[in-house]
Design a protein around this motif. Structure first.
Motif, PDB file in Angstrom:
ATOM      1  N   SER A  27       3.509   3.908  15.376  1.00 40.40           N
ATOM      2  CA  SER A  27       3.418   1.806  15.076  1.00 40.40           C
ATOM      3  C   SER A  27       3.684   1.969  12.852  1.00 40.40           C
ATOM      4  CB  SER A  27       2.118   1.803  15.339  1.00 40.40           C
ATOM      5  OG  SER A  27       1.329   2.830  14.600  1.00 40.40           O
ATOM      6  N   ALA A  28       2.803   3.493  12.644  1.00 38.41           N
ATOM      7  CA  ALA A  28       3.109   3.557  10.663  1.00 38.41           C
ATOM      8  C   ALA A  28       4.211   3.135  10.381  1.00 38.41           C
ATOM      9  CB  ALA A  28       2.281   5.017  10.814  1.00 38.41           C
ATOM     10  N   ARG A  34       6.054   0.707  10.643  1.00 40.35           N
ATOM     11  CA  ARG A  34       4.687  -0.311   9.254  1.00 40.35           C
ATOM     12  C   ARG A  34       5.499   0.203   7.731  1.00 40.35           C
ATOM     13  NH1 ARG A  34       0.148  -0.632   7.768  1.00 40.35           N
ATOM     14  NH2 ARG A  34      -0.621   1.329   9.480  1.00 40.35           N
ATOM     15  N   LEU A  35       5.742   1.083   7.986  1.00 41.66           N
ATOM     16  CA  LEU A  35       6.340   1.758   7.033  1.00 41.66           C
ATOM     17  C   LEU A  35       7.107   0.538   5.677  1.00 41.66           C
ATOM     18  CD1 LEU A  35       6.912   3.887   4.842  1.00 41.66           C
ATOM     19  CD2 LEU A  35       8.199   4.986   6.415  1.00 41.66           C
ATOM     20  N   VAL A  36       8.440   0.700   7.133  1.00 40.31           N
ATOM     21  CA  VAL A  36       9.283   0.045   6.032  1.00 40.31           C
ATOM     22  C   VAL A  36       9.271  -1.988   5.465  1.00 40.31           C
ATOM     23  CG1 VAL A  36      11.471   0.844   6.919  1.00 40.31           C
ATOM     24  CG2 VAL A  36      11.085  -0.537   7.838  1.00 40.31           C
ATOM     25  N   LEU A  88       4.045  11.221  11.349  1.00 44.96           N
ATOM     26  CA  LEU A  88       3.189   9.507  11.126  1.00 44.96           C
ATOM     27  C   LEU A  88       3.807   9.150  12.502  1.00 44.96           C
ATOM     28  CD1 LEU A  88       4.712   7.983   7.709  1.00 44.96           C
ATOM     29  CD2 LEU A  88       2.573   8.718   8.387  1.00 44.96           C
ATOM     30  N   GLN A 102       5.362  -2.519   4.315  1.00 42.39           N
ATOM     31  CA  GLN A 102       4.840  -2.248   3.056  1.00 42.39           C
ATOM     32  C   GLN A 102       5.631  -2.430   2.152  1.00 42.39           C
ATOM     33  OE1 GLN A 102       1.856   0.459   5.446  1.00 42.39           O
ATOM     34  NE2 GLN A 102       1.873   0.162   3.386  1.00 42.39           N
ATOM     35  N   LYS A 103       4.699  -3.632   1.166  1.00 42.31           N
ATOM     36  CA  LYS A 103       4.766  -3.553  -0.113  1.00 42.31           C
ATOM     37  C   LYS A 103       3.655  -2.647  -0.621  1.00 42.31           C
ATOM     38  CE  LYS A 103       8.334  -6.800   0.887  1.00 42.31           C
ATOM     39  NZ  LYS A 103       9.071  -5.606   1.017  1.00 42.31           N
ATOM     40  N   LYS A 104       2.821  -3.019  -0.471  1.00 43.74           N
ATOM     41  CA  LYS A 104       1.709  -1.934  -1.647  1.00 43.74           C
ATOM     42  C   LYS A 104       1.237  -0.453  -0.170  1.00 43.74           C
ATOM     43  CE  LYS A 104      -0.273  -5.596  -2.850  1.00 43.74           C
ATOM     44  NZ  LYS A 104      -2.041  -6.800  -2.761  1.00 43.74           N
ATOM     45  N   PRO A 105       1.122   1.019  -0.682  1.00 48.96           N
ATOM     46  CA  PRO A 105       0.081   1.909   0.026  1.00 48.96           C
ATOM     47  C   PRO A 105      -0.388   1.496   0.233  1.00 48.96           C
ATOM     48  CG  PRO A 105       0.355   2.002  -2.258  1.00 48.96           C
ATOM     49  CD  PRO A 105       0.732   1.068  -2.787  1.00 48.96           C
ATOM     50  N   VAL A 138      11.950  -0.507   0.330  1.00 52.64           N
ATOM     51  CA  VAL A 138      11.061   0.496   0.423  1.00 52.64           C
ATOM     52  C   VAL A 138      10.071   0.633  -1.269  1.00 52.64           C
ATOM     53  CG1 VAL A 138       8.590   2.229   1.340  1.00 52.64           C
ATOM     54  CG2 VAL A 138      10.835   1.381   3.086  1.00 52.64           C
ATOM     55  N   PRO A 139       9.525   0.144  -1.507  1.00 55.33           N
ATOM     56  CA  PRO A 139       9.024  -0.119  -2.764  1.00 55.33           C
ATOM     57  C   PRO A 139       8.622   1.358  -3.175  1.00 55.33           C
ATOM     58  CG  PRO A 139       7.382  -1.727  -1.756  1.00 55.33           C
ATOM     59  CD  PRO A 139       8.337  -0.624  -0.819  1.00 55.33           C
ATOM     60  N   CYS A 158       9.598  10.199   9.902  1.00 59.88           N
ATOM     61  CA  CYS A 158       8.519  10.385   9.504  1.00 59.88           C
ATOM     62  C   CYS A 158       7.269  11.104  10.628  1.00 59.88           C
ATOM     63  CB  CYS A 158       7.257   9.375   8.678  1.00 59.88           C
ATOM     64  SG  CYS A 158       8.741   8.670   7.573  1.00 59.88           S
ATOM     65  N   ARG A 194      11.969  -0.174  14.447  1.00 57.50           N
ATOM     66  CA  ARG A 194      11.608  -0.628  12.365  1.00 57.50           C
ATOM     67  C   ARG A 194      12.450  -0.886  12.616  1.00 57.50           C
ATOM     68  NH1 ARG A 194      12.444   5.254  10.230  1.00 57.50           N
ATOM     69  NH2 ARG A 194      14.381   4.864  10.700  1.00 57.50           N
ATOM     70  N   ARG A 235       3.389   7.220  -0.580  1.00 58.57           N
ATOM     71  CA  ARG A 235       2.329   7.701  -0.275  1.00 58.57           C
ATOM     72  C   ARG A 235       3.112   8.330   1.288  1.00 58.57           C
ATOM     73  NH1 ARG A 235      -2.353   4.613   3.157  1.00 58.57           N
ATOM     74  NH2 ARG A 235      -2.781   6.259   4.164  1.00 58.57           N
ATOM     75  N   TYR A 236       3.780   7.967   1.889  1.00 62.48           N
ATOM     76  CA  TYR A 236       4.662   8.132   3.217  1.00 62.48           C
ATOM     77  C   TYR A 236       5.784   8.960   3.164  1.00 62.48           C
ATOM     78  CZ  TYR A 236       1.303   4.210   4.048  1.00 62.48           C
ATOM     79  OH  TYR A 236       0.177   3.189   4.121  1.00 62.48           O
ATOM     80  N   MET A 255      -2.423   7.149   9.788  1.00 58.07           N
ATOM     81  CA  MET A 255      -2.910   6.019   8.809  1.00 58.07           C
ATOM     82  C   MET A 255      -2.740   4.727   9.908  1.00 58.07           C
ATOM     83  SD  MET A 255       0.600   5.757   7.276  1.00 58.07           S
ATOM     84  CE  MET A 255       0.632   4.228   7.387  1.00 58.07           C
ATOM     85  N   SER A 256      -2.206   5.263  11.398  1.00 56.47           N
ATOM     86  CA  SER A 256      -1.896   3.840  11.930  1.00 56.47           C
ATOM     87  C   SER A 256      -3.370   3.283  12.772  1.00 56.47           C
ATOM     88  CB  SER A 256      -0.675   3.450  12.292  1.00 56.47           C
ATOM     89  OG  SER A 256      -0.776   4.746  13.706  1.00 56.47           O
ATOM     90  N   CYS A 270      11.578  -5.518  10.509  1.00 57.90           N
ATOM     91  CA  CYS A 270      11.354  -5.549   9.209  1.00 57.90           C
ATOM     92  C   CYS A 270      12.327  -7.163   8.905  1.00 57.90           C
ATOM     93  CB  CYS A 270      11.826  -4.408   8.757  1.00 57.90           C
ATOM     94  SG  CYS A 270      13.520  -4.632   8.600  1.00 57.90           S
ATOM     95  N   LEU A 296      15.898  11.071   5.196  1.00 56.04           N
ATOM     96  CA  LEU A 296      15.018   9.921   5.000  1.00 56.04           C
ATOM     97  C   LEU A 296      14.388   8.963   3.794  1.00 56.04           C
ATOM     98  CD1 LEU A 296      11.683  11.773   5.867  1.00 56.04           C
ATOM     99  CD2 LEU A 296      12.580   9.700   7.410  1.00 56.04           C
ATOM    100  N   ALA A 333       5.858   2.721  -4.373  1.00 53.76           N
ATOM    101  CA  ALA A 333       4.236   3.202  -3.926  1.00 53.76           C
ATOM    102  C   ALA A 333       3.708   3.736  -2.791  1.00 53.76           C
ATOM    103  CB  ALA A 333       3.995   3.042  -4.894  1.00 53.76           C
ATOM    104  N   VAL A 334       4.758   2.862  -2.261  1.00 57.05           N
ATOM    105  CA  VAL A 334       4.922   2.966  -0.407  1.00 57.05           C
ATOM    106  C   VAL A 334       6.030   4.313  -0.042  1.00 57.05           C
ATOM    107  CG1 VAL A 334       5.792   2.154   1.742  1.00 57.05           C
ATOM    108  CG2 VAL A 334       4.514   0.930  -0.329  1.00 57.05           C
TER     109      VAL A 334
END
Lengths: 257, 207
Positions: free
Chosen positions: B86-87, B90-92, B83, B94-97, A162-163, B80, B140, A169-170, A256-257, B144, A153, A165-166
């Protein structure tokens, strides 16, 4: 992370009938001995508890110890998570902390209590002792969780850039939470045991430990048992509440989604 | 250097005494799908891992990939588990958590419908079948923001009908973009309309 909470609940469920059997055994042994000073009966303990709950001092003592022991727990939790994060990131910090954590784990609580009593007032003793008991457990568990994060992962998030912070969290949080949860479960019980033990040695005014000490000095067995029941109940209630909160966070992340 | 090409020169990679890539050289045209064909164990995945920046070559050079945003479908799904489908997609992106963009959620739902995953959006991926998980991993990578896509046996484990549906969708999403696709199945390469090169295209053979 694969949720195994339901399985654990099944395995760990405490049945009412089992509790009733043990209470009956306790009552039988107490009746057989016939001396309340040696082994008080559950009925007497219950009666004493009902008297105690009507006293203001009882609640003040609980408040005094609760704030300090849980304060120590929360500080240790924050410090443990932070230190584990830094240790996972910087090998040198991990190497630096390793002997300290090992020492804290190995040193007997009584030695710490006596040492800490020299440095801090007895009223704050349980904060420090609770911290010292909880920190190594949470630090080790959270660090193990971070270090065992699925490397595949991590490669995936690296490719997709991926940043951080992300990622935390995930990827990290969900991988570390089971380790954190089991650490909290162990640490919560331990911080109460060690915190109250420290209070019995340091005897801070108005603490649960002081009440236990007095019960011992005056050979007041009903009080000793009643306070012990109170400690067990508070410890269990707080553990259940705290772990329920952790589970809510997990399910929130999963939804979360 | 030709800006329209990715140029790989004399790439060597070995694990201990086992040489996986022995002076591999090739040119990949940007904006096209190129398929690297080779039998299993010939170093296709190693080549992709080096190009994706997951491993370093022992020697050799790669030019023309600087500043390119990468995306990849790995041989394993690498999802993951906790999750939802869809999450994971979306994970890849995302710029913010925290927080989510409604437009983004709509786009992902549309893509999932196109890939035959309608109704699975909020289902944890651990509850999905192998084929569905494969499609989530593929979406995924496709959904992106990417300039170059690496596909490592992406259609493995899909039944024929789903494979065709997913390949058509992938081909459509990759039109005009740079894709490096590894497989040992020549039919897949043909269906993707890819330019094929062989990984046996080694230094010795070039001389």
């Amino acid at each position: 992370m694969i949720s195994t909470t339901a399985n654990k609940k099944k395995k760990r469920t405490i049945r009412l009938w089992a509790v009733a059997v043990w209470l009956l055994v306790w009552q039988a042994v107490s009746t057989w001995i016939g001396q309340e000073i040696l082994l008080v009966s559950p009925v007497v303990v219950f009666r004493r508890l009902t008297e105690l709950v009507r006293e203001t001092e009882f609640w003040q003592s609980i408040g005094f110890s609760l704030v300090r022991i849980l304060g120590g727990f929360l500080i240790a939790m924050a410090a443990g998570i932070l230190a584990a994060g830094l240790s996972a990131r910087f090998r040198r910090i991990r190497e630096l902390l390793a002997p300290a954590v090992l020492t804290i784990k190995a040193v007997p609580v009584a030695s710490f209590v006596i040492l800490v009593l020299i440095w801090v007032p007895s009223r704050n003793l349980s904060i420090v002792i609770s911290f010292l008991m909880v920190f190594p457990i949470l630090y080790t568990n959270v660090l193990d969780g971070i270090l065992s994060t699925d490397s595949k992962l991590l490669e995936m998030v690296q490719v997709f850039d991926v940043p951080k912070a992300v990622q935390i969290r995930y990827v990290y949080v969900s991988q570390v939470l089971p380790f954190f949860r089991s650490g909290c479960s162990v640490a919560l019980g331990l911080c109460w045991k060690a915190g109250v033990a420290a209070e019995v040695i340091g005897i801070p005014d108005g603490s649960i430990g002081e009440n236990l000490y007095n019960a011992k000095v005056y050979l007041n067995t009903p009080d000793l048992f009643a306070w012990t029941v109170v400690i067990v109940l508070i410890s269990l209630v707080f553990e259940k509440l705290f772990l329920a909160a952790v589970d809510r966070i997990v399910s929130h992340l999963e939804r979360m989604s | 250097m030709d800006n329209g090409k990715i140029k790989i020169s004399r790439l060597f990679k070995s694990y201990g005494t086992h040489m996986v890539l022995a002076g591999f050289s090739a040119e990949f045209e940007k904006g096209k799908t190129t398929c690297v064909m080779a039998p299993s164990g010939a170093g296709k995945t190693t080549l992709l891992r080096i190009l994706a920046g997951l491993e370093e070559a022992d020697s050799g050079s790669i030019e023309g990939m600087e500043e390119m945003k990468k995306s990849m479908v790995f041989q394993e799904d690498r999802l993951c588990e906790n999750l939802s489908a869809s999450a994971n997609i979306r994970l890849v992106r995302q710029k913010k958590p925290w927080g989510r963009d409604r437009e983004e959620v709509r786009q992902i739902r549309e893509a999932m419908t196109a890939a035959g995953l309608s109704g699975c959006e909020d289902q944890p991926v651990r509850e999905l079948s192998g084929g569905m998980r494969r499609r989530v991993a593929l979406l995924r990578a496709l959904c992106c923001d990417w300039d170059i896509l690496f596909l490592d046996e992406p259609f493995k484990g899909l039944d024929e009908e789903t494979k065709k549906q997913v390949m058509d969708y992938t081909k459509e999403m990759c039109t005009g973009k740079t894709v490096i696709f590894v497989t040992h199945d020549s039919k897949e390469a043909a269906q993707m309309g890819a330019v094929c090169i062989s990984l046996d295209h080694k230094e010795e053979e070039r001389q």
